[in-house]
Design a protein around this motif. Structure first.
Motif, PDB file in Angstrom:
ATOM      1  N   PHE A  47       0.841  -1.192   0.000  1.00 53.89           N
ATOM      2  CA  PHE A  47       0.000   0.000   0.000  1.00 53.89           C
ATOM      3  C   PHE A  47       0.883   1.252   0.000  1.00 53.89           C
ATOM      4  CE2 PHE A  47      -3.787  -2.374   1.305  1.00 53.89           C
ATOM      5  CZ  PHE A  47      -3.248  -3.463   1.951  1.00 53.89           C
ATOM      6  N   TYR A  69       0.221   5.192   1.301  1.00 52.86           N
ATOM      7  CA  TYR A  69      -0.652   6.170   1.932  1.00 52.86           C
ATOM      8  C   TYR A  69      -0.024   7.548   1.761  1.00 52.86           C
ATOM      9  CZ  TYR A  69      -3.585   2.812   4.505  1.00 52.86           C
ATOM     10  OH  TYR A  69      -4.485   1.825   4.846  1.00 52.86           O
ATOM     11  N   GLN A 105      -0.206  11.562   3.409  1.00 51.92           N
ATOM     12  CA  GLN A 105      -0.678  12.350   4.551  1.00 51.92           C
ATOM     13  C   GLN A 105      -0.300  13.810   4.334  1.00 51.92           C
ATOM     14  OE1 GLN A 105       1.033  11.385   8.394  1.00 51.92           O
ATOM     15  NE2 GLN A 105      -0.751  12.149   9.480  1.00 51.92           N
ATOM     16  N   ASN A 156      -1.501  18.265   8.753  1.00 51.82           N
ATOM     17  CA  ASN A 156      -2.655  18.341   9.659  1.00 51.82           C
ATOM     18  C   ASN A 156      -3.840  17.463   9.230  1.00 51.82           C
ATOM     19  OD1 ASN A 156      -1.346  20.143  11.406  1.00 51.82           O
ATOM     20  ND2 ASN A 156      -1.920  21.863  10.103  1.00 51.82           N
ATOM     21  N   GLU A 157      -3.556  16.469   8.423  1.00 49.47           N
ATOM     22  CA  GLU A 157      -4.587  15.509   8.050  1.00 49.47           C
ATOM     23  C   GLU A 157      -4.159  14.107   8.450  1.00 49.47           C
ATOM     24  OE1 GLU A 157      -6.130  17.983   4.108  1.00 49.47           O
ATOM     25  OE2 GLU A 157      -5.605  15.864   3.936  1.00 49.47           O
ATOM     26  N   SER A 158      -5.071  13.156   8.309  1.00 51.90           N
ATOM     27  CA  SER A 158      -4.730  11.769   8.611  1.00 51.90           C
ATOM     28  C   SER A 158      -4.260  11.066   7.340  1.00 51.90           C
ATOM     29  CB  SER A 158      -5.937  11.056   9.199  1.00 51.90           C
ATOM     30  OG  SER A 158      -7.041  11.151   8.327  1.00 51.90           O
ATOM     31  N   PRO A 159      -3.522   9.975   7.477  1.00 56.03           N
ATOM     32  CA  PRO A 159      -3.090   9.228   6.288  1.00 56.03           C
ATOM     33  C   PRO A 159      -4.296   8.719   5.489  1.00 56.03           C
ATOM     34  CG  PRO A 159      -1.892   8.500   8.230  1.00 56.03           C
ATOM     35  CD  PRO A 159      -3.007   9.375   8.714  1.00 56.03           C
ATOM     36  N   LEU A 162      -5.369   6.348   1.972  1.00 59.12           N
ATOM     37  CA  LEU A 162      -4.886   5.362   1.016  1.00 59.12           C
ATOM     38  C   LEU A 162      -4.773   5.972  -0.372  1.00 59.12           C
ATOM     39  CD1 LEU A 162      -4.151   2.376   0.454  1.00 59.12           C
ATOM     40  CD2 LEU A 162      -6.563   2.049  -0.174  1.00 59.12           C
ATOM     41  N   LEU A 180       3.493  13.827   3.160  1.00 60.26           N
ATOM     42  CA  LEU A 180       4.259  12.696   3.690  1.00 60.26           C
ATOM     43  C   LEU A 180       3.683  11.425   3.078  1.00 60.26           C
ATOM     44  CD1 LEU A 180       6.372  11.735   5.763  1.00 60.26           C
ATOM     45  CD2 LEU A 180       4.615  11.941   7.528  1.00 60.26           C
ATOM     46  N   TYR A 206       3.740   7.233   2.901  1.00 56.12           N
ATOM     47  CA  TYR A 206       4.101   5.997   3.604  1.00 56.12           C
ATOM     48  C   TYR A 206       3.859   4.799   2.701  1.00 56.12           C
ATOM     49  CZ  TYR A 206       4.093   8.374   8.164  1.00 56.12           C
ATOM     50  OH  TYR A 206       4.358   9.192   9.238  1.00 56.12           O
ATOM     51  N   PHE A 228       4.534  -0.316   8.442  1.00 52.42           N
ATOM     52  CA  PHE A 228       4.792   0.916   7.720  1.00 52.42           C
ATOM     53  C   PHE A 228       6.289   1.201   7.621  1.00 52.42           C
ATOM     54  CE2 PHE A 228       0.778   3.085   6.954  1.00 52.42           C
ATOM     55  CZ  PHE A 228      -0.101   2.371   7.749  1.00 52.42           C
ATOM     56  N   GLY A 229       6.659   1.826   6.500  1.00 56.66           N
ATOM     57  CA  GLY A 229       7.997   2.388   6.418  1.00 56.66           C
ATOM     58  C   GLY A 229       8.056   3.680   7.215  1.00 56.66           C
ATOM     59  N   ALA A 230       9.239   4.269   7.268  1.00 55.12           N
ATOM     60  CA  ALA A 230       9.436   5.482   8.071  1.00 55.12           C
ATOM     61  C   ALA A 230       8.827   6.721   7.428  1.00 55.12           C
ATOM     62  CB  ALA A 230      10.919   5.706   8.329  1.00 55.12           C
ATOM     63  N   GLY A 231       8.465   6.596   6.159  1.00 53.06           N
ATOM     64  CA  GLY A 231       7.839   7.731   5.480  1.00 53.06           C
ATOM     65  C   GLY A 231       8.832   8.564   4.689  1.00 53.06           C
TER      66      GLY A 231
END
Lengths: 115, 113
Positions: free
Chosen positions: A35, A37, A39, A42-45, A47, A88, A90, A105-108
């Motif tokens: 996957f 994702y 982000q 100030n929002e959520s991750p 898909l 960001l 992920y 998850f990876g570190a981003g």
């Protein structure tokens, strides 16, 4: 154990240039689910892309990625970066499907697109 | 459409305090997750639950408790807040049907004084 590696912590690009964010994974299972994702500040991750099929390109909102089991990779690409792509990103791995398994998850990778 | 609601949005605690974060979803999803987000470390799984009253430890469960009393809700407790701790806690949920990726709530931002 299962893991995801995103080699770039920060990528800065000029608008209009191509985007490539790297993602490789490690797992002993032969049927991984990958996957991406995104982000925004100030929002959520949210898909962006997902894939379970080897060597098949998946696309969404101008981004695309292809799962290559031979190289354990799922790199995210876009032909031309836009300012609004700054976010960001992920990469994530599941080995049993997302529901009964869990995502690693990876570190981003922080993508910054400049004019 | 469904929604994942996390409360509170911002939480300020004192060192040593027990703090509880709540998450509600109305997707009727079976599985719920708690992740911790720290800059440069990605999203790390604290706990997840595949059904009501089920709990599975993630990679970061030490120092936390969780509770899934109803299918729609999943709470997380920081058992003893650490001084100067700052993090975002993200709740997520997913369906057991098909290969559905988790959907995330908007997060609870924790600061410990």
């Amino acid at each position: 154990g299962d893991s995801v590696t995103q080699t770039e912590g920060l990528v800065t690009l000029t608008e209009g240039l191509p985007v490539m964010l790297n993602c490789t994974y490690q797992t002993i299972y032969s049927n991984p689910f990958l996957f991406w994702y995104v982000q925004h500040l100030n929002e959520s991750p949210r898909l962006l892309l997902k894939s379970f099929t080897d060597n098949k390109r998946t696309e969404h909102q101008g981004f695309h990625a292809t799962l290559h089991k031979s190289s354990s990779s799922f790199h995210l690409q876009k032909s031309s970066a836009q300012l609004s792509d700054s976010a960001l990103y992920y990469c994530a791995l599941s080995v049993r499907g997302s529901a009964l398994g869990r995502l690693h998850f990876g570190a981003g990778t922080q993508l910054i697109v400049i004019p | 459409g469904g929604i994942i609601t996390q409360t509170p949005k911002f939480l300020i605690g004192q060192e040593g305090q027990k703090l509880t974060l709540k998450c509600q979803q109305n997707f009727n999803h079976d599985t719920m997750y708690w992740y911790r987000q720290d800059s440069g470390k990605g999203l790390r799984l604290i706990y997840y639950s595949i059904t009501e009253n089920d709990l599975q430890k993630g990679d970061l469960s030490e120092g936390y408790d969780a509770s899934r009393e109803k299918k729609s809700s999943f709470s997380l407790t920081v058992t003893s807040a650490q001084k100067n701790e700052m993090a975002v806690f993200l709740c997520a949920s997913s369906s057991d049907r098909g290969n559905q990726a988790p959907l995330f709530g908007e997060g609870t931002r924790l600061s410990v004084l």
